[in-house]
Design an enzyme around this catalytic site. Structure first.
Site, PDB file in Angstrom:
ATOM      1  N   LYS A   1       0.854  -1.196   0.000  1.00 15.64           N
ATOM      2  CA  LYS A   1       0.000   0.000   0.000  1.00 15.64           C
ATOM      3  C   LYS A   1       0.878   1.229   0.000  1.00 15.64           C
ATOM      4  O   LYS A   1       1.863   1.309   0.745  1.00 15.64           O
ATOM      5  CB  LYS A   1      -0.859  -0.039   1.281  1.00 15.64           C
ATOM      6  CG  LYS A   1      -1.795   1.122   1.476  1.00 15.64           C
ATOM      7  CD  LYS A   1      -3.225   0.733   1.115  1.00 15.64           C
ATOM      8  CE  LYS A   1      -4.135   1.921   0.965  1.00 15.64           C
ATOM      9  NZ  LYS A   1      -3.886   2.712  -0.254  1.00 15.64           N
TER      10      LYS A   1
ATOM     11  N   SER B   1      -7.275   5.139   4.796  1.00 11.89           N
ATOM     12  CA  SER B   1      -7.217   4.487   3.476  1.00 11.89           C
ATOM     13  C   SER B   1      -7.555   2.990   3.636  1.00 11.89           C
ATOM     14  O   SER B   1      -8.271   2.409   2.814  1.00 11.89           O
ATOM     15  CB  SER B   1      -5.823   4.609   2.872  1.00 11.89           C
ATOM     16  OG  SER B   1      -5.708   5.784   2.124  1.00 11.89           O
TER      17      SER B   1
ATOM     18  N   THR C   1      -5.265  12.409   8.385  1.00  8.30           N
ATOM     19  CA  THR C   1      -3.869  12.542   8.809  1.00  8.30           C
ATOM     20  C   THR C   1      -3.784  13.461  10.032  1.00  8.30           C
ATOM     21  O   THR C   1      -3.152  13.135  11.039  1.00  8.30           O
ATOM     22  CB  THR C   1      -3.018  13.077   7.646  1.00  8.30           C
ATOM     23  OG1 THR C   1      -3.130  12.135   6.575  1.00  8.30           O
ATOM     24  CG2 THR C   1      -1.565  13.239   8.033  1.00  8.30           C
TER      25      THR C   1
ATOM     26  N   ASN D   1      -3.348  20.244   3.602  1.00  5.21           N
ATOM     27  CA  ASN D   1      -4.260  19.240   4.152  1.00  5.21           C
ATOM     28  C   ASN D   1      -3.882  18.863   5.582  1.00  5.21           C
ATOM     29  O   ASN D   1      -4.725  18.861   6.488  1.00  5.21           O
ATOM     30  CB  ASN D   1      -4.243  18.013   3.233  1.00  5.21           C
ATOM     31  CG  ASN D   1      -5.126  16.900   3.752  1.00  5.21           C
ATOM     32  OD1 ASN D   1      -4.716  16.121   4.612  1.00  5.21           O
ATOM     33  ND2 ASN D   1      -6.353  16.847   3.280  1.00  5.21           N
TER      34      ASN D   1
ATOM     35  N   LYS E   1       4.893   2.017  -3.267  1.00  9.88           N
ATOM     36  CA  LYS E   1       4.850   3.424  -3.678  1.00  9.88           C
ATOM     37  C   LYS E   1       4.939   3.485  -5.186  1.00  9.88           C
ATOM     38  O   LYS E   1       5.455   2.563  -5.824  1.00  9.88           O
ATOM     39  CB  LYS E   1       6.024   4.206  -3.064  1.00  9.88           C
ATOM     40  CG  LYS E   1       5.749   5.688  -2.903  1.00  9.88           C
ATOM     41  CD  LYS E   1       4.907   5.995  -1.666  1.00  9.88           C
ATOM     42  CE  LYS E   1       4.572   7.443  -1.537  1.00  9.88           C
ATOM     43  NZ  LYS E   1       3.936   7.734  -0.243  1.00  9.88           N
TER      44      LYS E   1
ATOM     45  N   LYS F   1       5.422   2.126   8.259  1.00  7.35           N
ATOM     46  CA  LYS F   1       4.236   2.871   8.714  1.00  7.35           C
ATOM     47  C   LYS F   1       3.030   1.935   8.836  1.00  7.35           C
ATOM     48  O   LYS F   1       2.280   1.986   9.805  1.00  7.35           O
ATOM     49  CB  LYS F   1       3.940   4.020   7.751  1.00  7.35           C
ATOM     50  CG  LYS F   1       3.013   5.043   8.366  1.00  7.35           C
ATOM     51  CD  LYS F   1       2.664   6.155   7.418  1.00  7.35           C
ATOM     52  CE  LYS F   1       3.849   7.030   7.071  1.00  7.35           C
ATOM     53  NZ  LYS F   1       3.473   8.166   6.231  1.00  7.35           N
TER      54      LYS F   1
HETATM   55  P1  NAD Z   1      -0.427  19.995   0.875  1.00 12.35           P
HETATM   56  O1  NAD Z   1       0.095  20.154  -0.486  1.00 12.35           O
HETATM   57  O2  NAD Z   1      -1.905  19.985   1.115  1.00 12.35           O
HETATM   58  O3  NAD Z   1       0.171  21.162   1.820  1.00 12.35           O
HETATM   59  C1  NAD Z   1       1.517  21.457   1.896  1.00 12.35           C
HETATM   60  C2  NAD Z   1       1.665  22.791   2.601  1.00 12.35           C
HETATM   61  O4  NAD Z   1       3.052  23.039   2.806  1.00 12.35           O
HETATM   62  C3  NAD Z   1       1.118  23.969   1.810  1.00 12.35           C
HETATM   63  O5  NAD Z   1       0.488  24.852   2.698  1.00 12.35           O
HETATM   64  C4  NAD Z   1       2.374  24.606   1.238  1.00 12.35           C
HETATM   65  O6  NAD Z   1       2.203  26.008   1.017  1.00 12.35           O
HETATM   66  C5  NAD Z   1       3.332  24.360   2.378  1.00 12.35           C
HETATM   67  N1  NAD Z   1       4.722  24.472   1.963  1.00 12.35           N
HETATM   68  C6  NAD Z   1       5.308  24.105   0.813  1.00 12.35           C
HETATM   69  N2  NAD Z   1       6.595  24.425   0.828  1.00 12.35           N
HETATM   70  C7  NAD Z   1       6.854  24.966   2.046  1.00 12.35           C
HETATM   71  C8  NAD Z   1       7.988  25.484   2.684  1.00 12.35           C
HETATM   72  N3  NAD Z   1       9.161  25.516   2.055  1.00 12.35           N
HETATM   73  N4  NAD Z   1       7.870  25.940   3.943  1.00 12.35           N
HETATM   74  C9  NAD Z   1       6.676  25.932   4.557  1.00 12.35           C
HETATM   75  N5  NAD Z   1       5.553  25.464   4.019  1.00 12.35           N
HETATM   76  C10 NAD Z   1       5.645  24.986   2.776  1.00 12.35           C
HETATM   77  O7  NAD Z   1       0.268  18.683   1.447  1.00 12.35           O
HETATM   78  P2  NAD Z   1      -0.197  17.786   2.679  1.00 12.35           P
HETATM   79  O8  NAD Z   1      -1.061  16.697   2.175  1.00 12.35           O
HETATM   80  O9  NAD Z   1      -0.680  18.659   3.794  1.00 12.35           O
HETATM   81  O10 NAD Z   1       1.198  17.120   3.072  1.00 12.35           O
HETATM   82  C11 NAD Z   1       2.138  17.779   3.908  1.00 12.35           C
HETATM   83  C12 NAD Z   1       3.089  16.748   4.458  1.00 12.35           C
HETATM   84  O11 NAD Z   1       2.350  15.765   5.160  1.00 12.35           O
HETATM   85  C13 NAD Z   1       3.909  16.001   3.394  1.00 12.35           C
HETATM   86  O12 NAD Z   1       5.177  15.685   3.940  1.00 12.35           O
HETATM   87  C14 NAD Z   1       3.119  14.724   3.217  1.00 12.35           C
HETATM   88  O13 NAD Z   1       3.936  13.661   2.731  1.00 12.35           O
HETATM   89  C15 NAD Z   1       2.689  14.490   4.653  1.00 12.35           C
HETATM   90  N6  NAD Z   1       1.546  13.574   4.737  1.00 12.35           N
HETATM   91  C16 NAD Z   1       0.327  13.920   4.257  1.00 12.35           C
HETATM   92  C17 NAD Z   1      -0.707  13.013   4.340  1.00 12.35           C
HETATM   93  C18 NAD Z   1      -2.088  13.350   3.841  1.00 12.35           C
HETATM   94  O14 NAD Z   1      -2.974  12.518   3.999  1.00 12.35           O
HETATM   95  N7  NAD Z   1      -2.313  14.537   3.331  1.00 12.35           N
HETATM   96  C19 NAD Z   1      -0.500  11.739   4.901  1.00 12.35           C
HETATM   97  C20 NAD Z   1       0.771  11.411   5.399  1.00 12.35           C
HETATM   98  C21 NAD Z   1       1.784  12.345   5.309  1.00 12.35           C
END
Ligand code: NAD
Length: 431
Positions: free
Chosen positions: A68, A358, A188, A221, A104, A92
């Site tokens: 997954k 998920s 998350t 998110n 992945k 994880k």
């Molecule tokens: P997203 O694209 O919704 O949000 C990312 C945010 O980070 C945005 O607000 C963007 O402006 C900001 N950003 C980008 N570059 C930046 C920087 N240099 N400094 C500060 N902020 C910055 O992404 P997301 O889904 O919220 O994911 C964020 C992290 O969480 C990632 O590492 C992702 O792998 C991890 N994650 C997300 C999920 C999920 O379900 N969404 C699950 C597991 C892990």
């Protein structure tokens, strides 16, 4: 980046191996991915030309179940990066005790350069290329960086066309109307919230949530939703940021107003909104570096990998770091934070709520019976609290960091699954 991601993950594994009861067979099993697929995806562009995009899918380990993991669209995607992320997912899924291994996928593309039509053709083309490699009982993709619900919708549709049967369980993170799960969008952050609530009081550092200050890096998110959940629970969220920089307000931010303003204007400002009228309140504009160094109780990196490094780890003043992003702290920074008594709760626990819901989506697809939001969140809470408590107990018992404890916990589970098929001791009768 990919090589360092893999060596970071491997380094954490090395540390944990000293504390895990795992056979040599299992260690051997984890050294190489089970299978890797490289494909080329031809796409007819809107101007009539043909472009070929490289795509990948890696199934790292399926000892505990079908693999997954998400699909990433980014210009830096390579087979090495995909392999590293698949390795990470293996741990994880084991931390969360899901009946899954790690996988992945990705495409080397800058999706911002493609039209919506081109993006759809690319996404369907990817599924044409990997359809025999994935499946509800084999390997189940999901969204990752720069892929979203709509892309998952196209992909599940394409898979169903190829297989000539509607197959929602092949992909998670789908639109609700195509078999997605309620609560997947908040999962998350919600999972991270349960981990914070379960551990913060144990640290004995602060009284009530109202006395607890929080800084969140990233307002997407993961970041925006954790900021709002903590605000709703009475925590004082004093700073948030996005890619352009951050805002800081000592008295605390009105997070729902900040979100409303950001959603409608795409800009991050400290505001207070009444209905649709938002007024800017007094605040400071800060850089992302400054946000990381704020004197707060909780720091929640929720943006990108490699944000807390050996260069800035000594500036971190937070008492606890909860990693919502994947890989925000480098191993070198981890060591500095440990010496400075900053406790770090690791990504493979803190952000596991996403893959957990998920899994719930996959279960619902297979049952054909859909759960209420309350049922989803109740089950998520039970899982997050249970695994957080277990990892905390391992950390206390062995005197190790929550990160090493999380890897030990995952390794024990993966080791048990390898053991169940027989290891050297069984086959040689202990000789
Ligand atoms: P997203 O694209 O919704 O949000 C990312 C945010 O980070 C945005 O607000 C963007 O402006 C900001 N950003 C980008 N570059 C930046 C920087 N240099 N400094 C500060 N902020 C910055 O992404 P997301 O889904 O919220 O994911 C964020 C992290 O969480 C990632 O590492 C992702 O792998 C991890 N994650 C997300 C999920 C999920 O379900 N969404 C699950 C597991 C892990």
């Amino acid at each position: 980046m990919s090589q360092s991601l893999f060596s970071d993950a491997s380094q954490r594994l090395e540390e944990a191996l000293a504390y895990a009861s795992i056979s040599d067979d299992a260690i051997e099993r984890l050294k190489l991915p089970k299978s890797s697929l490289k494909v080329s995806i031809p796409v007819r562009m809107d101007d009539g030309t043909l472009r070929i995009f490289p795509g990948y899918r890696v199934r790292y380990d399926d000892t505990r179940g079908p693999t997954k993991g998400g699909i990433r669209y980014h210009q830096d995607v390579s087979i090495d990066e995909v392999q590293s992320l698949a390795f990470w997912m293996t741990f994880k899924c084991a931390v969360a005790n899901l009946p899954f291994g790690g996988g992945k996928g990705g495409i080397t593309v800058n999706p911002k350069e493609l039209s919506h039509f081109e993006l759809e053709r690319l996404s369907r083309g990817y599924i044409d290329a990997v359809a025999d490699f994935i499946g509800p009982d084999v390997d189940i993709p999901a969204p990752d960086v720069y892929t979203n619900q709509m892309i998952m919708g196209w992909m599940v549709d394409q898979y169903s066309i190829i297989k000539r049967q509607i197959t929602p369980a092949v992909i998670t993170g789908k639109p609700l109307t195509m078999g997605g799960s309620l609560g997947r969008d908040t999962a998350t952050a919600m999972g991270a919230f349960f981990t914070i609530e379960a551990t913060w009081p144990k640290l004995g550092l602060s009284g009530s949530p109202a006395d607890t200050t929080v800084a969140v890096q990233g307002f997407g998110n993961a970041g925006a939703i954790i900021a709002e959940l903590l605000f709703d629970a009475g925590y004082k969220v004093v700073a948030v940021s996005d890619s352009k920089g951050g805002i800081y307000r000592r008295e605390g931010l009105d997070v729902p107003s900040v979100r409303q303003f950001k959603d409608s204007t795409r800009t991050l400002k400290a505001v207070y909104c009444e209905d649709t009228v938002c007024n800017i309140v007094e605040h400071e504009t800060i850089t992302n570096e400054e946000l990381l160094a704020l004197d707060v109780d909780i720091l929640a990196p929720a943006a990108l990998e490699n944000q807390i490094t050996e260069a800035n780890a000594r500036d971190i003043k937070a008492k606890a770091v909860y990693e919502l992003a994947n890989g925000p702290t480098t191993p070198g920074a981890d060591e500095i934070l440990r010496q400075r008594d900053v406790i770090v709760f690791p990504d493979i626990l803190v952000n596991a709520g996403g893959v957990t819901v998920s899994y719930f989506e996959w279960v619902q697809n297979r049952q054909g019976l859909y759960w209420t939001l309350e049922q989803v969140n109740q089950r998520l809470k039970q899982m997050m609290v249970e695994e957080t408590e277990r990892i905390w107990a391992i950390a206390q018992e062995k005197g190790i960091s929550p990160r090493t404890a999380a890897y030990v916990h995952a390794l024990d589970r993966i080791g048990d699954a390898v053991q169940a098929k027989g290891t050297k001791d069984y086959f040689t009768d202990g000789r």
